[in-house]
Design a protein around this motif. Sequence first.
Motif, PDB file in Angstrom:
ATOM      1  N   ALA A 180       0.830  -1.207   0.000  1.00 42.53           N
ATOM      2  CA  ALA A 180       0.000   0.000   0.000  1.00 42.53           C
ATOM      3  C   ALA A 180       0.865   1.258   0.000  1.00 42.53           C
ATOM      4  O   ALA A 180       0.571   2.231  -0.710  1.00 42.53           O
ATOM      5  CB  ALA A 180      -0.912  -0.011   1.231  1.00 42.53           C
ATOM      6  N   ILE A 181       1.933   1.251   0.780  1.00 45.10           N
ATOM      7  CA  ILE A 181       2.835   2.408   0.845  1.00 45.10           C
ATOM      8  C   ILE A 181       3.506   2.642  -0.508  1.00 45.10           C
ATOM      9  O   ILE A 181       3.587   3.781  -0.997  1.00 45.10           O
ATOM     10  CB  ILE A 181       3.882   2.210   1.962  1.00 45.10           C
ATOM     11  CG1 ILE A 181       3.218   2.353   3.329  1.00 45.10           C
ATOM     12  CG2 ILE A 181       5.025   3.208   1.825  1.00 45.10           C
ATOM     13  CD1 ILE A 181       4.116   1.972   4.498  1.00 45.10           C
ATOM     14  N   ASN A 182       4.011   1.567  -1.119  1.00 44.06           N
ATOM     15  CA  ASN A 182       4.677   1.706  -2.422  1.00 44.06           C
ATOM     16  C   ASN A 182       3.723   2.240  -3.487  1.00 44.06           C
ATOM     17  O   ASN A 182       4.078   3.108  -4.295  1.00 44.06           O
ATOM     18  CB  ASN A 182       5.239   0.347  -2.864  1.00 44.06           C
ATOM     19  CG  ASN A 182       6.463  -0.054  -2.062  1.00 44.06           C
ATOM     20  OD1 ASN A 182       7.179   0.789  -1.547  1.00 44.06           O
ATOM     21  ND2 ASN A 182       6.705  -1.356  -1.956  1.00 44.06           N
ATOM     22  N   LEU A 183       2.490   1.692  -3.471  1.00 45.73           N
ATOM     23  CA  LEU A 183       1.509   2.140  -4.454  1.00 45.73           C
ATOM     24  C   LEU A 183       1.157   3.605  -4.237  1.00 45.73           C
ATOM     25  O   LEU A 183       1.093   4.398  -5.190  1.00 45.73           O
ATOM     26  CB  LEU A 183       0.252   1.271  -4.364  1.00 45.73           C
ATOM     27  CG  LEU A 183      -0.852   1.575  -5.386  1.00 45.73           C
ATOM     28  CD1 LEU A 183      -0.330   1.372  -6.808  1.00 45.73           C
ATOM     29  CD2 LEU A 183      -2.058   0.687  -5.141  1.00 45.73           C
ATOM     30  N   ALA A 184       0.945   3.983  -2.980  1.00 43.40           N
ATOM     31  CA  ALA A 184       0.590   5.373  -2.670  1.00 43.40           C
ATOM     32  C   ALA A 184       1.717   6.328  -3.040  1.00 43.40           C
ATOM     33  O   ALA A 184       1.479   7.433  -3.539  1.00 43.40           O
ATOM     34  CB  ALA A 184       0.266   5.496  -1.186  1.00 43.40           C
ATOM     35  N   ALA A 185       2.966   5.897  -2.812  1.00 40.24           N
ATOM     36  CA  ALA A 185       4.104   6.750  -3.168  1.00 40.24           C
ATOM     37  C   ALA A 185       4.141   7.014  -4.666  1.00 40.24           C
ATOM     38  O   ALA A 185       4.451   8.126  -5.110  1.00 40.24           O
ATOM     39  CB  ALA A 185       5.403   6.087  -2.709  1.00 40.24           C
ATOM     40  N   LEU A 205      -2.797   7.627   3.464  1.00 39.91           N
ATOM     41  CA  LEU A 205      -2.720   6.167   3.345  1.00 39.91           C
ATOM     42  C   LEU A 205      -1.348   5.668   3.806  1.00 39.91           C
ATOM     43  O   LEU A 205      -1.235   4.664   4.513  1.00 39.91           O
ATOM     44  CB  LEU A 205      -3.004   5.740   1.913  1.00 39.91           C
ATOM     45  CG  LEU A 205      -3.110   4.229   1.634  1.00 39.91           C
ATOM     46  CD1 LEU A 205      -4.092   3.970   0.497  1.00 39.91           C
ATOM     47  CD2 LEU A 205      -1.755   3.633   1.274  1.00 39.91           C
ATOM     48  N   ILE A 206      -0.310   6.382   3.391  1.00 37.45           N
ATOM     49  CA  ILE A 206       1.052   6.012   3.812  1.00 37.45           C
ATOM     50  C   ILE A 206       1.185   6.117   5.325  1.00 37.45           C
ATOM     51  O   ILE A 206       1.745   5.222   5.983  1.00 37.45           O
ATOM     52  CB  ILE A 206       2.088   6.916   3.115  1.00 37.45           C
ATOM     53  CG1 ILE A 206       2.189   6.554   1.629  1.00 37.45           C
ATOM     54  CG2 ILE A 206       3.462   6.783   3.784  1.00 37.45           C
ATOM     55  CD1 ILE A 206       3.099   7.469   0.836  1.00 37.45           C
ATOM     56  N   ILE A 207       0.656   7.189   5.900  1.00 38.61           N
ATOM     57  CA  ILE A 207       0.749   7.386   7.352  1.00 38.61           C
ATOM     58  C   ILE A 207       0.030   6.258   8.089  1.00 38.61           C
ATOM     59  O   ILE A 207       0.554   5.704   9.070  1.00 38.61           O
ATOM     60  CB  ILE A 207       0.152   8.758   7.743  1.00 38.61           C
ATOM     61  CG1 ILE A 207       1.045   9.883   7.201  1.00 38.61           C
ATOM     62  CG2 ILE A 207       0.005   8.861   9.268  1.00 38.61           C
ATOM     63  CD1 ILE A 207       0.463  11.271   7.355  1.00 38.61           C
ATOM     64  N   GLU A 251     -10.159   1.173   3.544  1.00 38.65           N
ATOM     65  CA  GLU A 251      -9.572   2.368   2.943  1.00 38.65           C
ATOM     66  C   GLU A 251      -8.112   2.144   2.565  1.00 38.65           C
ATOM     67  O   GLU A 251      -7.635   2.625   1.536  1.00 38.65           O
ATOM     68  CB  GLU A 251      -9.678   3.549   3.917  1.00 38.65           C
ATOM     69  CG  GLU A 251     -11.056   4.153   4.018  1.00 38.65           C
ATOM     70  CD  GLU A 251     -11.535   4.711   2.682  1.00 38.65           C
ATOM     71  OE1 GLU A 251     -10.737   5.384   1.997  1.00 38.65           O
ATOM     72  OE2 GLU A 251     -12.689   4.448   2.326  1.00 38.65           O
ATOM     73  N   GLY A 252      -7.411   1.390   3.390  1.00 37.54           N
ATOM     74  CA  GLY A 252      -6.009   1.111   3.106  1.00 37.54           C
ATOM     75  C   GLY A 252      -5.793   0.161   1.953  1.00 37.54           C
ATOM     76  O   GLY A 252      -4.670   0.051   1.437  1.00 37.54           O
ATOM     77  N   MET A 253      -6.856  -0.535   1.512  1.00 35.14           N
ATOM     78  CA  MET A 253      -6.713  -1.548   0.467  1.00 35.14           C
ATOM     79  C   MET A 253      -7.461  -1.202  -0.823  1.00 35.14           C
ATOM     80  O   MET A 253      -7.392  -1.944  -1.793  1.00 35.14           O
ATOM     81  CB  MET A 253      -7.182  -2.908   0.993  1.00 35.14           C
ATOM     82  CG  MET A 253      -6.428  -3.362   2.234  1.00 35.14           C
ATOM     83  SD  MET A 253      -6.755  -5.051   2.735  1.00 35.14           S
ATOM     84  CE  MET A 253      -5.764  -5.962   1.532  1.00 35.14           C
ATOM     85  N   ARG A 254      -8.178  -0.063  -0.832  1.00 38.27           N
ATOM     86  CA  ARG A 254      -8.939   0.296  -2.036  1.00 38.27           C
ATOM     87  C   ARG A 254      -8.022   0.494  -3.242  1.00 38.27           C
ATOM     88  O   ARG A 254      -8.370   0.117  -4.371  1.00 38.27           O
ATOM     89  CB  ARG A 254      -9.761   1.563  -1.791  1.00 38.27           C
ATOM     90  CG  ARG A 254     -10.968   1.354  -0.906  1.00 38.27           C
ATOM     91  CD  ARG A 254     -11.951   2.509  -1.010  1.00 38.27           C
ATOM     92  NE  ARG A 254     -12.941   2.488   0.056  1.00 38.27           N
ATOM     93  CZ  ARG A 254     -14.016   1.719   0.101  1.00 38.27           C
ATOM     94  NH1 ARG A 254     -14.246   0.895  -0.906  1.00 38.27           N
ATOM     95  NH2 ARG A 254     -14.854   1.783   1.107  1.00 38.27           N
ATOM     96  N   SER A 255      -6.859   1.096  -3.008  1.00 38.93           N
ATOM     97  CA  SER A 255      -5.938   1.325  -4.125  1.00 38.93           C
ATOM     98  C   SER A 255      -5.465   0.008  -4.720  1.00 38.93           C
ATOM     99  O   SER A 255      -5.303  -0.121  -5.935  1.00 38.93           O
ATOM    100  CB  SER A 255      -4.740   2.150  -3.652  1.00 38.93           C
ATOM    101  OG  SER A 255      -5.153   3.425  -3.217  1.00 38.93           O
ATOM    102  N   LEU A 256      -5.247  -1.012  -3.852  1.00 43.46           N
ATOM    103  CA  LEU A 256      -4.846  -2.324  -4.350  1.00 43.46           C
ATOM    104  C   LEU A 256      -5.981  -2.955  -5.156  1.00 43.46           C
ATOM    105  O   LEU A 256      -5.741  -3.648  -6.154  1.00 43.46           O
ATOM    106  CB  LEU A 256      -4.476  -3.240  -3.174  1.00 43.46           C
ATOM    107  CG  LEU A 256      -3.315  -2.788  -2.295  1.00 43.46           C
ATOM    108  CD1 LEU A 256      -3.101  -3.779  -1.149  1.00 43.46           C
ATOM    109  CD2 LEU A 256      -2.039  -2.666  -3.109  1.00 43.46           C
ATOM    110  N   ALA A 257      -7.219  -2.714  -4.726  1.00 42.86           N
ATOM    111  CA  ALA A 257      -8.380  -3.277  -5.424  1.00 42.86           C
ATOM    112  C   ALA A 257      -8.534  -2.676  -6.821  1.00 42.86           C
ATOM    113  O   ALA A 257      -9.037  -3.337  -7.732  1.00 42.86           O
ATOM    114  CB  ALA A 257      -9.641  -3.032  -4.612  1.00 42.86           C
ATOM    115  N   MET A 258      -8.082  -1.434  -6.988  1.00 47.81           N
ATOM    116  CA  MET A 258      -8.200  -0.781  -8.288  1.00 47.81           C
ATOM    117  C   MET A 258      -7.410  -1.517  -9.367  1.00 47.81           C
ATOM    118  O   MET A 258      -7.804  -1.522 -10.539  1.00 47.81           O
ATOM    119  CB  MET A 258      -7.721   0.672  -8.189  1.00 47.81           C
ATOM    120  CG  MET A 258      -8.607   1.578  -7.352  1.00 47.81           C
ATOM    121  SD  MET A 258      -7.880   3.212  -7.072  1.00 47.81           S
ATOM    122  CE  MET A 258      -7.700   3.799  -8.756  1.00 47.81           C
TER     123      MET A 258
END
Length: 390
Positions: A180-185, A205-207, A251-258
């Motif tokens: 999640a951190i890598n994706l958000a970065a 998300l990173i925090i 919320e922390g995993m929505r970006s991965l779901a995308m």
Amino acid sequence: MADSQSQKPTIDTRETLAALINDKKIEIMDIWRLKVRQIDSAKEMTDPVINDEIPKLLDEVVIELQTMENHAPKSQSAGKELQNLRPQAVNHGEERFKAGFSVTEVVREYSLLREIIGDVVEKGGPPLSGSCGRTVHRAINSAISIAVQSYTLEKAKELRKRREENISFIIHDLKTPLSAINLAAGVIEDTIVSDPAAAAEMLQLIIRNASRMDAMLQKIIEAEKALQSGIETKLAARELDLWPLVESVVEGMRSLAMDSNTEIVDLISHTATVFADAPSLTTIFQNLISNGLKYTSNGKIILSSKHHHDYTECTVKDTGDGIPAARLATLFTDREIDPNKKGSSGLGLSIVKKAVEAHGGKLKVESTLGEGTTFRFTLPRMQRNFEAER
């Protein structure tokens, strides 16, 4: 001189003591079981399990008395019992460790046997003293020494195994927040100028995930301290509102779901409460959602809850590929790896099962190929004595 002579056993004395212990073997074992059952770890044991290797020890004591040399110096016979008693004493130490005895309790049951033999002999035969007494004491002392060594070795193996499992689980658990951190970065790098609001969301998300990693590391330190002292890590359970915790995970995993065009739908009731350990519960939902994302594309992962009188049932349902029936029976086994998924460690669902059961809950799975998979697990709604139930 007369006293010295009295310490040397005659053949008649040796044979009388050996015959007495052999004849009274059943009585000795009956009394011994009665007293051993007063030890906490033995209270619910059946007779055969309590007996274990002890009847063989009595047989060896009889043999040692029958075959001891009349005038043999102590140095000539001191090691003989170790050789004869080793197999059963080793087995006894191993079995008592598996049965949950403490090392003190292992020593105690041998000491009780020594006392009972002395009492029985005193009532029906010559005194247990001199060389005969030393022979009996050496046999029991040797058995204690070997059993304790065996017990300690088994305990060391168990601690090493648990430490290796913990390391594997830690590596697996850290993958989700790191991803999640890598994706958000990456999103921040692409949008920091064009879309500051999106970049700000990714920063939060990173925090959040960095905080989760810090909490995991603190738990690792506590678990390592517990392993070194041989004490189980206890759940820091408390009453929780379920929806905020789950929504934070989602919320922390929505970006991965995308990445797989999959929608995570949080239908957890806003009034649902559980009595649970927050980090463990977070891990349960993270792993079940992560597992669903592996097998679902262009679909949904639906989270829901249902109230019962003393427990809450949680459901994580996906519309993915489903699981073959042949894999369902071993799905929660440590290192049960899906051969069709590259990089699978086989630990995620094993972690979930252990975490659910640590709370006193139950985990079930239903799956249909081509239609999806549903995981259901229960959590208590009120305080329970987890340590007593484990």
